[in-house]
Enzyme design. Structure first.
Site, PDB file in Angstrom:
ATOM      1  N   GLU A   1     -53.470 -19.700  29.676  1.00  0.00           N
ATOM      2  CA  GLU A   1     -54.791 -19.078  29.543  1.00  0.00           C
ATOM      3  C   GLU A   1     -55.679 -19.824  28.556  1.00  0.00           C
ATOM      4  O   GLU A   1     -55.209 -20.545  27.682  1.00  0.00           O
ATOM      5  CB  GLU A   1     -54.657 -17.625  29.062  1.00  0.00           C
ATOM      6  CG  GLU A   1     -54.488 -16.598  30.180  1.00  0.00           C
ATOM      7  CD  GLU A   1     -55.769 -16.328  30.951  1.00  0.00           C
ATOM      8  OE1 GLU A   1     -56.801 -16.997  30.683  1.00  0.00           O
ATOM      9  OE2 GLU A   1     -55.756 -15.461  31.831  1.00  0.00           O
TER      10      GLU A   1
ATOM     11  N   ASN B   1     -61.759  -9.450  30.608  1.00  0.00           N
ATOM     12  CA  ASN B   1     -61.389 -10.839  30.865  1.00  0.00           C
ATOM     13  C   ASN B   1     -62.508 -11.776  30.443  1.00  0.00           C
ATOM     14  O   ASN B   1     -62.962 -11.698  29.314  1.00  0.00           O
ATOM     15  CB  ASN B   1     -60.992 -11.009  32.336  1.00  0.00           C
ATOM     16  CG  ASN B   1     -59.816 -11.934  32.503  1.00  0.00           C
ATOM     17  OD1 ASN B   1     -59.742 -12.987  31.874  1.00  0.00           O
ATOM     18  ND2 ASN B   1     -58.877 -11.556  33.350  1.00  0.00           N
TER      19      ASN B   1
ATOM     20  N   ASP C   1     -61.580 -13.885  37.069  1.00  0.00           N
ATOM     21  CA  ASP C   1     -60.725 -14.065  35.895  1.00  0.00           C
ATOM     22  C   ASP C   1     -61.557 -14.693  34.774  1.00  0.00           C
ATOM     23  O   ASP C   1     -62.685 -14.286  34.542  1.00  0.00           O
ATOM     24  CB  ASP C   1     -59.503 -14.902  36.281  1.00  0.00           C
ATOM     25  CG  ASP C   1     -58.297 -14.648  35.399  1.00  0.00           C
ATOM     26  OD1 ASP C   1     -58.464 -14.468  34.184  1.00  0.00           O
ATOM     27  OD2 ASP C   1     -57.172 -14.650  35.915  1.00  0.00           O
TER      28      ASP C   1
END
Length: 296
Positions: A28, A159, A209
Site C-alpha cells: 500500500e 481509502n 482504492d
C-alpha cells in the site's frame, strides 16, 4: 531485511516493470521522498514499512506487536509518521521515536487504520475500516501539535485521499461505495465544506482504492479487482483507463527524480498472478506533485 531488486517486464509490450519484487499480501501507499530520492511503501498485513533506492529494498520499521500498518507518511522535520493500532508513531530519520505517539479514539477490536495523506499545510488525515462492516469507518485529522479532529463517520473503508494543486478541493474514496467524492477544503482551518460526487464506477468493474493527484490536477485512482487505473480530469471526466498486470492494484504515486514515474503498489491475495504483490512502475505517465509532509 534487504531484498535485491530485479527489473523485468511483466509481459511483452507492457509499459510496466517490477520496481520492487516484494510478493506481499497487501502492499500500500507508495510515497516518493524527494529529499532522499527514495520510495517508501507499506506491507499492511505484515506491519512493516519499506524504503527502496530502486537497487535494494529495506524494511525500515516493523510494528512491535505485529499490528497492521495503515499508512506511513513523511514528516517535515525528517522521518516518518506511521498509523498503527490506535496511535500515530513519530520517527526521526534514524527510525527512532522522537515524540510520544499520538493517540486516536478508535476501537481496535472493531476497526484498523487503512489509508491517509497530508494536506498542503501539514495536517495528517487518516481513515479507518471495519472490514466489510458498513458504518464503522471514520476519517480523522491530526494537527502538528497532536490535536485530533473527527471529520467523517459512517464509512465502510476510508481509502484514497488527495488534494487539488491549489489545495481547495479534497478527493476522497470510501471503498465500500462506487463513488469518489470531492469536498471543498479550507486549508486554513482543515474543515470540510460542500461534498459532491466527483466520479462513479460500475461496481462490476471493481472497487475504488488509493489515489494520487498530478500537477495538472488529474486524479489517478487504483481499481481493486479491476486490474486498472482510472485517470480523471479535474472536472471528473474519465480521461484514461490504464491496464495494470495484476487484478488488485492498491495505490498509485508519482516518483523518480523528475516525478514522472508512476508507481503502483499491489496485493497478492489468492489470485495467483506473477506480478501480484510487487511494486510496479511505469515511466512517463505524467508528472506528480511533491508529497506534502506532516508538520508534527
Amino acid at each position: 531485511m534487504t531484498v535485491s531488486v530485479k527489473h523485468c517486464t511483466p509481459q511483452a509490450n507492457s509499459p510496466w516493470h517490477v520496481a520492487v519484487p516484494a510478493a506481499v499480501e497487501l502492499g500500500e501507499h507508495p510515497l516518493w521522498d524527494v529529499r532522499r530520492q527514495r520510495l517508501f511503501w507499506t506491507d499492511c498485513a505484515a506491519g512493516t514499512v519499506h524504503c527502496t533506492d530502486l537497487s535494494h529494498d529495506t524494511v525500515v520499521w516493523s510494528a512491535p506487536d505485529g499490528a497492521p500498518v495503515g499508512v506511513a507518511l513523511l514528516r517535515a522535520c525528517g522521518g516518518l509518521a506511521i498509523a498503527t493500532r490506535a496511535h500515530v508513531v513519530l520517527l526521526d530519520n534514524d527510525g527512532r521515536a522522537d515524540r510520544a505517539p499520538i493517540e486516536l479514539p478508535i476501537d481496535t477490536a472493531a476497526v484498523r487504520f487503512n489509508d491517509g495523506s497530508c494536506d498542503p499545510v501539514g495536517r495528517l488525515l487518516v481513515g479507518t475500516t471495519g472490514g466489510n462492516v458498513d458504518g464503522l469507518g471514520e476519517l480523522f485529522s491530526v494537527d502538528a501539535d497532536g490535536r485530533v479532529c473527527r471529520l467523517l463517520g459512517d464509512l465502510t473503508e476510508a481509502n484514497g485521499i488527495g488534494w487539488s494543486p491549489d489545495g481547495r478541493s479534497m478527493y476522497f474514496v470510501d471503498s465500500g461505495r462506487p463513488v469518489m467524492y470531492v469536498f471543498d477544503y479550507d486549508v486554513g482551518s482543515g474543515r470540510l465544506g460542500e461534498c459532491k460526487e466527483f466520479a462513479r464506477i460500475d461496481p462490476e468493474l471493481g472497487y475504488l482504492d488509493g489515489l494520487t493527484v498530478d500537477e495538472a490536477g488529474n486524479v489517478w485512482v487504483a481499481i481493486w479487482d479491476g486490474g486498472r487505473l482510472h485517470r480523471y480530469a479535474p472536472d471528473g471526466q474519465l480521461r484514461d483507463v490504464i491496464d495494470v498486470p495484476v487484478s488488485r492494484p492498491t495505490c498509485p504515486a508519482f516518483g523518480g527524480g523528475d516525478l514522472r514515474t508512476l508507481y503502483v503498489t499491489t496485493a497478492r491475495g489468492d489470485v495467483g498472478e506473477p506480478c501480484a504483490g510487487h511494486v510496479l512502475a511505469s515511466p512517463g505517465a505524467g508528472r506528480g506533485i511533491v508529497p506534502h509532509r506532516f508538520a508534527g
